[in-house]
Each structure stands twice: as C-alpha cells, then as structure tokens.
Design a protein around this motif. Structure first.
Motif, PDB file in Angstrom:
ATOM      1  N   ILE A 199       0.864  -1.182   0.000  1.00  0.00           N
ATOM      2  CA  ILE A 199       0.000   0.000   0.000  1.00  0.00           C
ATOM      3  C   ILE A 199       0.899   1.229   0.000  1.00  0.00           C
ATOM      4  CG2 ILE A 199      -1.833   1.209   1.238  1.00  0.00           C
ATOM      5  CD1 ILE A 199      -2.373  -1.582   2.604  1.00  0.00           C
ATOM      6  N   PRO A 200       0.873   1.992  -1.084  1.00  0.00           N
ATOM      7  CA  PRO A 200       1.868   3.071  -1.225  1.00  0.00           C
ATOM      8  C   PRO A 200       1.789   4.115  -0.105  1.00  0.00           C
ATOM      9  CG  PRO A 200       0.640   2.749  -3.265  1.00  0.00           C
ATOM     10  CD  PRO A 200      -0.017   1.910  -2.236  1.00  0.00           C
ATOM     11  N   ILE A 201       0.576   4.390   0.417  1.00  0.00           N
ATOM     12  CA  ILE A 201       0.477   5.476   1.385  1.00  0.00           C
ATOM     13  C   ILE A 201       0.735   5.007   2.819  1.00  0.00           C
ATOM     14  CG2 ILE A 201      -1.086   6.891  -0.006  1.00  0.00           C
ATOM     15  CD1 ILE A 201      -3.359   5.834   1.836  1.00  0.00           C
ATOM     16  N   ALA A 202       0.918   3.689   3.004  1.00  0.00           N
ATOM     17  CA  ALA A 202       1.117   3.200   4.370  1.00  0.00           C
ATOM     18  C   ALA A 202       2.552   3.445   4.828  1.00  0.00           C
ATOM     19  CB  ALA A 202       0.795   1.712   4.436  1.00  0.00           C
ATOM     20  N   LYS A 203       2.689   3.901   6.075  1.00  0.00           N
ATOM     21  CA  LYS A 203       4.037   4.149   6.603  1.00  0.00           C
ATOM     22  C   LYS A 203       4.105   3.507   7.984  1.00  0.00           C
ATOM     23  CE  LYS A 203       6.673   8.157   7.941  1.00  0.00           C
ATOM     24  NZ  LYS A 203       6.004   8.630   9.116  1.00  0.00           N
ATOM     25  N   VAL A 204       5.137   2.715   8.225  1.00  0.00           N
ATOM     26  CA  VAL A 204       5.263   2.000   9.490  1.00  0.00           C
ATOM     27  C   VAL A 204       6.498   2.509  10.216  1.00  0.00           C
ATOM     28  CG1 VAL A 204       5.494  -0.258  10.572  1.00  0.00           C
ATOM     29  CG2 VAL A 204       4.199  -0.027   8.450  1.00  0.00           C
ATOM     30  N   THR A 205       6.336   2.894  11.486  1.00  0.00           N
ATOM     31  CA  THR A 205       7.501   3.279  12.299  1.00  0.00           C
ATOM     32  C   THR A 205       7.529   2.398  13.535  1.00  0.00           C
ATOM     33  OG1 THR A 205       6.265   4.935  13.520  1.00  0.00           O
ATOM     34  CG2 THR A 205       7.374   5.688  11.537  1.00  0.00           C
ATOM     35  N   GLY A 206       8.636   2.469  14.282  1.00  0.00           N
ATOM     36  CA  GLY A 206       8.797   1.598  15.431  1.00  0.00           C
ATOM     37  C   GLY A 206       9.668   0.417  15.059  1.00  0.00           C
ATOM     38  N   GLU A 207       9.728  -0.571  15.956  1.00  0.00           N
ATOM     39  CA  GLU A 207      10.625  -1.684  15.696  1.00  0.00           C
ATOM     40  C   GLU A 207       9.862  -2.996  15.743  1.00  0.00           C
ATOM     41  OE1 GLU A 207      14.967  -2.832  17.415  1.00  0.00           O
ATOM     42  OE2 GLU A 207      13.255  -3.146  18.724  1.00  0.00           O
ATOM     43  N   ILE A 208      10.022  -3.816  14.695  1.00  0.00           N
ATOM     44  CA  ILE A 208       9.448  -5.156  14.686  1.00  0.00           C
ATOM     45  C   ILE A 208      10.580  -6.131  14.413  1.00  0.00           C
ATOM     46  CG2 ILE A 208       7.745  -6.693  13.643  1.00  0.00           C
ATOM     47  CD1 ILE A 208       6.187  -4.266  12.728  1.00  0.00           C
ATOM     48  N   THR A 209      10.740  -7.111  15.261  1.00  0.00           N
ATOM     49  CA  THR A 209      11.835  -8.051  15.047  1.00  0.00           C
ATOM     50  C   THR A 209      11.298  -9.462  14.890  1.00  0.00           C
ATOM     51  OG1 THR A 209      12.166  -8.565  17.371  1.00  0.00           O
ATOM     52  CG2 THR A 209      13.368  -6.675  16.491  1.00  0.00           C
ATOM     53  N   LEU A 210      12.036 -10.232  14.103  1.00  0.00           N
ATOM     54  CA  LEU A 210      11.785 -11.665  13.967  1.00  0.00           C
ATOM     55  C   LEU A 210      13.087 -12.340  14.382  1.00  0.00           C
ATOM     56  CD1 LEU A 210      10.221 -14.170  12.867  1.00  0.00           C
ATOM     57  CD2 LEU A 210      11.202 -13.638  10.644  1.00  0.00           C
ATOM     58  N   GLU A 211      13.059 -13.125  15.445  1.00  0.00           N
ATOM     59  CA  GLU A 211      14.281 -13.755  15.953  1.00  0.00           C
ATOM     60  C   GLU A 211      15.370 -12.711  16.185  1.00  0.00           C
ATOM     61  OE1 GLU A 211      15.261 -17.409  15.994  1.00  0.00           O
ATOM     62  OE2 GLU A 211      13.113 -17.602  16.329  1.00  0.00           O
ATOM     63  N   GLY A 212      14.992 -11.569  16.694  1.00  0.00           N
ATOM     64  CA  GLY A 212      15.966 -10.531  17.013  1.00  0.00           C
ATOM     65  C   GLY A 212      16.386  -9.671  15.838  1.00  0.00           C
TER      66      GLY A 212
END
Lengths: 422, 280
Positions: free
Chosen positions: B85-98
């Motif tokens: 989705i071009p207008i979507a913006k995600v901030t913060g931290e998401i980790t998978l196995e660190g």
C-alpha cells in the motif's frame, strides 16, 4: 417515538385495486413495451444496414472473382516448330518458354480465328494464361489445343451486364462462344493497369507483412507499458499525466500518425518510402495506446487476492507479475490487441502519407521493399476510370472483410480458450 | 475513546500514560517476534498507535477487537504486507528472531517466506491443487527433485488435514474445492515454504461452522510447530484457539495476556465492556 405512533394512527392501508393504481400499472407496462420495441427497432435497423452492405458487396464482389473467356484453338506443333514437352520441365522450363514467343503464337492464333481485329477482343495479358497452361501441363504443346483465354475488360463488363454500347454489340455477336470461368489471376496477381490482370495477392502480402511489423513492435511495448504502469509505477501526478496522454493518443486521428511517420521515419531516419517496415512502424504507434489501455484494464481485473496470495508466500514483485497477473490478464490483453490490429489493418490515411499509395505491380519480397496494403489498394482501385475495376474493388473489399472476420474470430476464440474463472 | 484518534501528533504519550500501558510480555516460551512502539499511518491518518507486543513460539496469539480497530493492519506489519500500500508508513521496531524486519538489509521476499500468511477470503491460485502447494517451494528452490517436491506437497496437505480429501485429484483446479477446503489449501500453501510464523487474518470469516471447526482443529494441531498469530472478530473463536489474546481498540493495544485471564478477568474496563458485548 411519538411521531411513529402518530404515523401509525394516520396510516391508511394502500388500496392496490384503486383506479389510480391500476392506471399506474398500465402505464408501467406500456412504457416497458415501448422500450422493448425501441430496442428491437434499433437492432433491426443496424442489422438491416449490415445486411445491405454485405449483400451489395457480395453481389458486386463475387463477379470480381470470375472472368469472361473465349475459346482459342492453338496449333502448337505448327506454331512452335515441334517443341517437345520436356523442354518446359525443370529449371530451364520457363526460360525456354520465354524464348518460344508465346505472345506471338497467341496473337496469330487469335487472328486466324477471330479476324484481323481479333486481338482487341482479348485482354492484353491473355497470353500469360497460355504460358501458365504450358508450364502446368507441357503435354499440350504436342497437339492442337483449345484454351479459354480472358477477354478484354470492356467485353468482360458488357458480358456481366454493365457495358457500353459497342461492347454490348460484340457480346451479342459472340454470345455462343463466351463463357465464365474462375479468375485465378485475382488471387495470385498484384496490381496492374488492365483490370483483367489485377490481383489482390500483392496487397494481401503487403498487409500481412505490415501487420506482422505492427504486432512485433506494438505488442511487447504495449504490454510492458501496461504492466509497468499498473504494477510498478507510483500513483502520482506524473503517472496520471502519462495515463491521460495515452488515452489521448488512442483518440488521435490516424492521419496525424501518418504525418508523424513521414516526418520521423522517412525524413529523420531516412527509411525507404512505401515500405512495409515504415507502414508497420506507423501503425504500431497507432495501435500501442489501444493495447496499453486494454492491457491495463485486463490487469486491473485480476483480483488483488491473487497478488496477495503470491506475495504472502514470498513471491517477488516480478514473480507475481509473470507467474500470476500476466497469465490471468492475457486473454483480455489478446482481445484488445487483436481489436487494435483489426483497426490498423483497415487503416488507409496514415499509409497514404508515407507513400504506400504507389502503383506496385509485384508482391513485396521483404520489409523494406515497396508494398501496398489492402485498404489502400481498395482506395486506389475505387479511383480508377475503367469500369472493370468496380467489381475488383468490391472483390478486394470481400477479401479485406474476410481477413478482419478471421482476426475477430481468433480474438473470440483466444478469449474463450484462455479465460480463467476464479 | 476519541482522543486517541485525534491526537495523532504525539504517539509517545500513549505508551507513557499509565493506564494505557498494557503488559506486552507473552510470558513463557521462547520469543519469536517482538514489536516496540509500532505506529502505522495511512497518509495523514494514524491507524496504529504505539503498539508493543511479544509473540512466542509455543502459543497461539489472537488479536481481537471491534471492526476498524487496526488488528488486521497490525498483523500485516508482521510480514510487511503493508509495503504494497503506497500510502502506508510504518515506524517503530518489529523483530523476527531478534532481526529488525524493517531494516534496509532485510529481504522482504525471504521475510514473507519465513512469516507466511493466510487471508480472510480463501484465495487459491487458479491452478491445480498440486501447483498451488508446489508454487512456493518452486520459487524458493526448496526442492531439488520431483520426488522431493511431491513429498513437500504431500506433507503440507497432510499437515493441513486436506490430504485424504484431495489425494486422488491433485491435478484438479484449486478453485473447484469448497470454501473450507480452499482455506485449508491456503494454509497448506503457507506451510509448504516452511515458515516460522503463520499469520491468519480472520481465516474463518467466510466459512460455515463446520469448516470453521476444522480450521480451528487444524490451528490446534499446528500449535508449537509454527508461531501462529490469528486475527478474529469472533471472541469465542479467540477463546477456543488461542493461549494469548491481545485486545485492540481504535489503533491501540488495550490489553494483552493469557487468553483465559482476558476473558474471565480483564484488567481494563474497555476490554470488559467489549467481551461482555457492550460494544463492538
């Protein structure tokens, strides 16, 4: 709450049987009948026009596939000085035939049979029929043989019932000998000055080559543009502008593309005039926006859930496009392409601009050789003074329509064949 | 409730507000995915507001909440499906196995293979059942021979509980199956690329109760083999299939904890109101 209660008290049951209601129902039925009648009328009218067009075309055109012939008896052994059939077989066959002087043999035979002015009865190229007959069956040179040769165009037209007074008189005199045969020249010859000798093959071949060039240029460019615009390009003002431009390009009058072809391909790039290559390039410019628009619509119609499914198991954008979106959109893209190609096939104006209206008497041997195409050929023949060209024009139109019909049938077939339901 | 949507400029304040800080830990079990202060914006509109949550390997995690609360949006952050989705913006931290999955060096294609997804509407490819399953392993090169590929297809279908129903018609179109079978086919397709996490976005909302029961049973069986995160608007379903439940409301995480606690003894009033059916 209060208003609802008040409403319930005031409310009278609807009288569905009242006169006003019955009148309304009658009116509704009447308007439905009227609408149906109008629709049917529109269909009948357009079907009528179509039927008229086809009947007139076929009626005139089918005569173009026939020719009027007169029998000529040729005494081959005497005239050729005893040529043997084996001379006209193999590699040297046609060279030997040329040295035989068939033209003189034919005109002498004709003069013997029909008098001094006899040659005027026949088409100037009728000796070629004899030549073809010898190549076809060399055995005929061993004996006196009667061949049916095409008559001149005026007599041909008169025999088919549309000629001038003097030709009518000649036809009256020769009535018993005149006959009608299949005009194979028309299918295998190219343009000529004598309507008895013209053929459609040169124009048909030119059309085929031009269409081929158009397809291999316009299809990949159109499909890749559509894919990029739909799947990759960001949605912003610039891509909006491109979309509007492409839509406008599809609506630009075709003669403008002809001028563009003239200015760019002929003047700037110096490509040869009248060539199928230039015609194909010009028509490709015209067809590409049609392919882009239909391609984008077909790509848009692929459900987003399919894209998500592929992305969700780790397909890259390109894998999504080529493994899923393109195969599902292909039937729609193909249909749009063939419709665009059919339009290009019938296009005359842009090709006139790049010189494809020249008199071309031999079928093109390649993409840079002078060529003409079916619609231009029709246009040229319709301009001829000689009455013999009228039926040839109609016959050429039949060939063009058959070509178009085949392409459209192919489009429908491909759409049904590859359409996937999900 | 409304102030959360209005004050989009300061996401910090929510996580700092005492009453709005939920327990983010999933408790026992090895951590699989963690998120910290995740915000999602659609253009100017903030859809997710400072969500921090841990997902463990051994527990099925359910996201519940009223429509439009952002649970699906948040789920789609976990395998970066929001990238499309071009207008979507995600901030913060998401980790998978660190590993930070939004880091520049993270390959999103590989990420999506590791974090598989099952969608709301069953969406098999219009290809044969076999090709539906084999597509993932093929593009990732997981099988070197035909036998190996056959093996992956069979194992995946068996794990999805579909093998017995389709083993005789692997060449039939995947779209010819019933809705419930299609959804299990989609689960099998996700399993076939051997993911670590499976995200399920309301996988039963388009299915009848019998098909739903089969999917729920399947989730039970898959538990422990894969970390499973399921979004559902059906609270009974969350109670049945999950061990951890997160309650979302208006883009914020209101409460997160052991499923039985959330349903019997919620700490937040909003959660209590929702699970008792006051709104939603």
């Amino acid at each position: 709450m209060n208003s609802a209660v008040a409403f319930a008290e005031e409310r009278n049951p609807t009288d569905w049987q009242s006169d006003a209601m019955q009148k309304r129902i009658r009116k509704r039925y009447a308007s439905e009948r009227r609408f149906k009648a109008l629709g049917l009328g529109a269909i009948v009218l357009s079907a009528g026009f179509l039927a008229f067009l086809l009947i007139v075309m076929v009626g005139n055109g089918l005569r173009g596939f026939t020719q009027t012939e007169l029998p000529v008896e040729i005494d081959f052994p005497a005239m050729t000085g005893g040529a043997s059939p084996s001379q006209f077989v193999g590699a040297n066959g046609s060279a030997n035939l040329r040295s035989l002087g068939v033209q003189d043999i034919v005109s002498t035979s004709v003069q013997i049979q029909y008098g001094e002015q006899g040659t005027e009865l026949f088409s100037a190229g009728s000796w070629q029929t004899v030549q073809a007959a010898i190549l076809d069956n060399p055995g005929i040179v061993e004996s006196r043989t009667t061949l049916y040769l095409p008559v001149g165009s005026e007599i041909d037209v008169a025999y088919k019932g549309d000629g001038n007074a003097s030709a009518e008189k000649t036809v009256e005199e020769l009535k018993d000998q005149l006959s009608t045969g299949f005009n194979s020249n028309f299918l295998f010859n190219s343009d000529a000055t004598d309507p008895m000798q013209v053929g459609i093959w040169g124009a048909l071949k030119g059309s085929l080559i031009t269409m081929f060039i158009t397809l291999i240029i316009a299809f990949p460019i159109g499909v890749f543009s559509a894919l990029y615009l739909e799947e990759y390009a960001p949605k912003n003002r610039f891509t909006d502008l491109i979309e509007v431009s492409i839509n406008n390009l599809a609506a630009v009058p075709s003669i403008i593309f002809g001028l563009l072809g003239l200015a760019v391909f002929l003047n700037l790039f110096g490509l040869p005039r009248s060539a199928a290559l230039v015609g194909g390039l010009t028509l490709a410019l015209m067809t590409m926006p049609v392919i882009v628009i239909s391609g984008r619509n077909a790509i848009k119609a692929v459900p987003p859930s399919i894209r998500e499914a592929a992305l969700g198991i780790g397909a890259s954008q390109m894998q999504v496009v080529f493994h899923h979106v393109l195969p599902l959109a292909l039937p729609g893209i193909l249909t749009g392409t063939i419709i665009g190609m059919a339009r290009a096939l019938g296009e005359t104006a842009p090709l006139l601009m790049i010189g494809m209206r020249a008199f071309i008497a031999t079928p093109p041997g390649g993409i840079v050789e002078p060529a003409t195409v079916l619609p231009v050929q029709i246009f040229l023949w319709s301009d001829e003074v000689n009455r013999g060209f009228v039926e040839k024009t109609s016959a050429a139109i039949i060939v063009l329509l058959l070509f178009l019909l085949t392409m459209n049938a192919l489009a429908i077939y491909l759409r049904n064949r590859f359409e996937t339901r999900w | 409730m409304t102030e959360l949507v209005d004050s989009t400029n300061s996401s910090e304040s929510y996580t700092m507000t005492e009453s709005a800080v939920p327990n983010i830990s999933a408790g026992d079990g090895p951590l699989k995915m963690t998120t910290r202060n995740v915000d999602v914006f659609y253009g100017d509109k903030q859809a997710i507001n400072g969500v921090s949550i841990d997902v463990t390997m051994d527990n099925v995690t359910a996201f519940i909440g009223p429509s439009g609360c952002g649970k699906s949006t948040f789920l789609r952050c976990l395998n970066r499906m929001n990238d499309t989705i071009p207008i979507a913006k995600v901030t913060g931290e998401i980790t998978l196995e660190g590993e930070d999955i939004y880091a520049a060096k993270m390959d999103v294609v590989q990420l999506r293979a590791r974090v598989g997804m099952v969608f709301q509407k069953p969406n098999p490819f219009p290809k044969s059942i076999y090709d539906n399953i084999a597509y993932g392993p093929r593009i990732h090169g997981l099988a070197t021979s035909k036998d190996e590929l056959d093996n992956i297809v069979e194992t995946s279908l068996q794990r999805a509980g579909l093998w017995r129903e389709v083993q005789d018609r692997l060449q039939d179109s995947g779209t010819a199956l019933s809705g419930g079978q299609q959804q299990r086919l989609c689960i099998a397709r996700a399993i076939a690329v051997d993911p670590e996490v499976i995200l399920m976005d309301e996988p039963c909302s388009a299915l009848d109760p019998i098909a739903t029961a089969k999917i729920e049973e399947l989730i039970h069986e898959l538990r422990g083999k894969y970390a499973i995160v399921i979004v559902t608007h059906n609270m009974q379903q969350a109670a049945r299939v999950s061990q951890r439940t997160a309650f979302f409301h208006l883009g914020t995480l209101v409460e997160y904890g052991v499923t039985s606690d959330i349903f019997t003894n919620p700490t937040q009033e909003k959660t209590r109101d929702y699970i008792t059916g006051r709104y939603g």
